[in-house]
Enzyme design. Structure first.
Site, short mmCIF file in Angstrom:
data_model
loop_
_atom_site.label_atom_id
_atom_site.label_comp_id
_atom_site.label_asym_id
_atom_site.label_seq_id
_atom_site.Cartn_x
_atom_site.Cartn_y
_atom_site.Cartn_z
N GLU A 231 42.17 17.06 7.39
CA GLU A 231 42.46 16.84 5.98
C GLU A 231 43.55 15.78 5.84
O GLU A 231 44.03 15.22 6.83
CB GLU A 231 42.89 18.14 5.31
CG GLU A 231 44.20 18.71 5.82
CD GLU A 231 44.60 20.02 5.15
OE1 GLU A 231 43.75 20.64 4.50
OE2 GLU A 231 45.77 20.43 5.31
N ASP B 38 52.81 17.07 0.70
CA ASP B 38 51.70 16.11 0.53
C ASP B 38 52.18 14.84 -0.17
O ASP B 38 51.57 14.39 -1.16
CB ASP B 38 50.56 16.74 -0.26
CG ASP B 38 50.18 18.11 0.23
OD1 ASP B 38 50.23 18.34 1.45
OD2 ASP B 38 49.84 18.97 -0.61
#
Length: 364
Positions: free
Chosen positions: A237, A61
């Site tokens: 997401e 991420d």
């Protein structure tokens, strides 16, 4: 990083249905057909420095921002899910060996004590902010979005103050917040489970009254509907925003966090109302996927920065170097941060190509 859950909550007013095909004949004629094995890599000029890949090992991420001083600031999820780290360097490649500082650690108890995920570092009105997700140690899937603030000009110094939780419409699983400004307004985009919906997470947008407070309507932009968004889990997401060529592009990640993980794309005209779901067109195919030739799997949860020349666009993302995973993919630490330049198609849409092969050997 979504997981199954059963979280009650109230409903918002219905969101207008949005288009699922790209606007304009040029867009519909193949602007976004990056399916596995078909996408073509974007040529990089020979004078461009070769990016180190993987750039940072075991950092998922990733979020890289280039500050006004020219230095790159990096943060990402660590495999232990227990702290927030920062690095910085004068070059992208320099982030590989830059020292890493821990700016915040999970609490031992309470709502900020587990699953510290997906931090993003932003400079807003002269202060630094970190947006991240966390959960209580006693209920690790009760994940919500939180904000840290640092008034010091140097994010490696000063004091990081916990500004608290971003309050959304429901008490449900929510994460992956990013913020941007457009036409004088600040927006937050994030992923959240909507009560009554047959999904894990959808993408939402709202205006902000300040860096930790939403104001006005909260609008659903995308929910998993195509097969490639629903492998393992029904997930949208990891949103990230890029403004170019008179448009606002919003990339996101879909499906489970194994080799099926991939990137989708929403597009809006820069002059449109970003809080109107009908302003956004959704690509019916993924725009960045696993590639057997380069042996890069599960690319996603991306962000954008620029190269050292200040002009060339750079895609930042995480991926693994192997397809098969034993056990839960979230327990596998080898999602490495990667970077690569990308180009633009004649119609003004991004061409991400395919994940580039490793430049560093023995890094699996």
């Amino acid at each position: 990083m979504s997981r199954d859950h059963d979280l009650p909550g109230a409903h918002l007013p219905a969101v207008p249905s949005r288009r699922v095909m790209l606007k304009g004949a040029a867009l519909a004629a193949g602007a976004l057909v990056a399916t596995p094995g078909l996408a073509q890599a974007v040529p990089v000029p020979s004078r461009a420095p070769r990016h180190t890949n993987p750039l940072v090992l075991q950092r998922a991420d990733p979020h890289i921002t280039r500050h006004t001083d020219g230095r790159y600031h990096f943060t990402a999820t660590v495999p232990e899910y227990d702290r927030i780290v920062l690095r910085r360097a004068r070059t992208l490649n320099g982030l590989s060996t830059a020292p890493e500082s821990v700016i915040w650690r999970a609490h031992t108890t309470g709502p900020m004590s587990a699953h510290i995920w997906a931090p993003e570092l932003h400079r807003i009105d002269g202060k630094w902010y970190v947006y991240f997700a966390s959960a209580p140690a006693e209920d690790v899937w009760a994940i919500r979005i939180w904000v840290l603030e640092n008034a010091h000009h140097d994010p490696f110094q000063g004091t990081w103050v916990e500004r608290g939780r971003i309050r959304t419409a429901w008490e449900t699983f929510s994460l992956d917040a990013t913020t941007f400004t457009h036409r004088g307004s600040r927006y937050l985009v994030w992923a959240q489970h909507e009560p009554g919906m047959d999904n894990n997470t959808a993408l939402w947008i709202s205006k902000m009254a300040d860096p930790w407070t939403l104001t006005g309507p909260q609008v659903r932009l995308s929910t998993p509907e195509y097969d490639w968004e629903c492998v393992g889990y029904r997930v949208n997401e990891g949103p990230s925003v890029l403004k170019r060529n008179g448009r606002v592009f919003l990339t996101y990640s879909a499906s489970a966090t194994d080799w099926h993980y991939c990137m989708g794309l929403l597009t809006a005209d820069a002059g449109s109302d970003l809080l109107d779901a009908r302003s956004w067109a959704k690509s019916p195919v993924p725009v960045f996927t696993s590639n057997d030739t380069t042996r890069v799997y599960g690319p996603g949860h991306n962000c954008f920065t620029v190269a050292e020349d200040g002009r060339s666009d750079v895609l930042v993302y995480h991926a693994r170097q192997y397809r098969e995973i034993t056990g839960d993919p979230l327990d596998d630490p080898n999602r490495h941060t990667r970077v690569q330049r990308f180009g633009w198609k004649p119609d003004g849409t991004p061409d991400f190509g395919v994940p580039v092969a490793d430049t560093v050997t023995g890094s699996a």
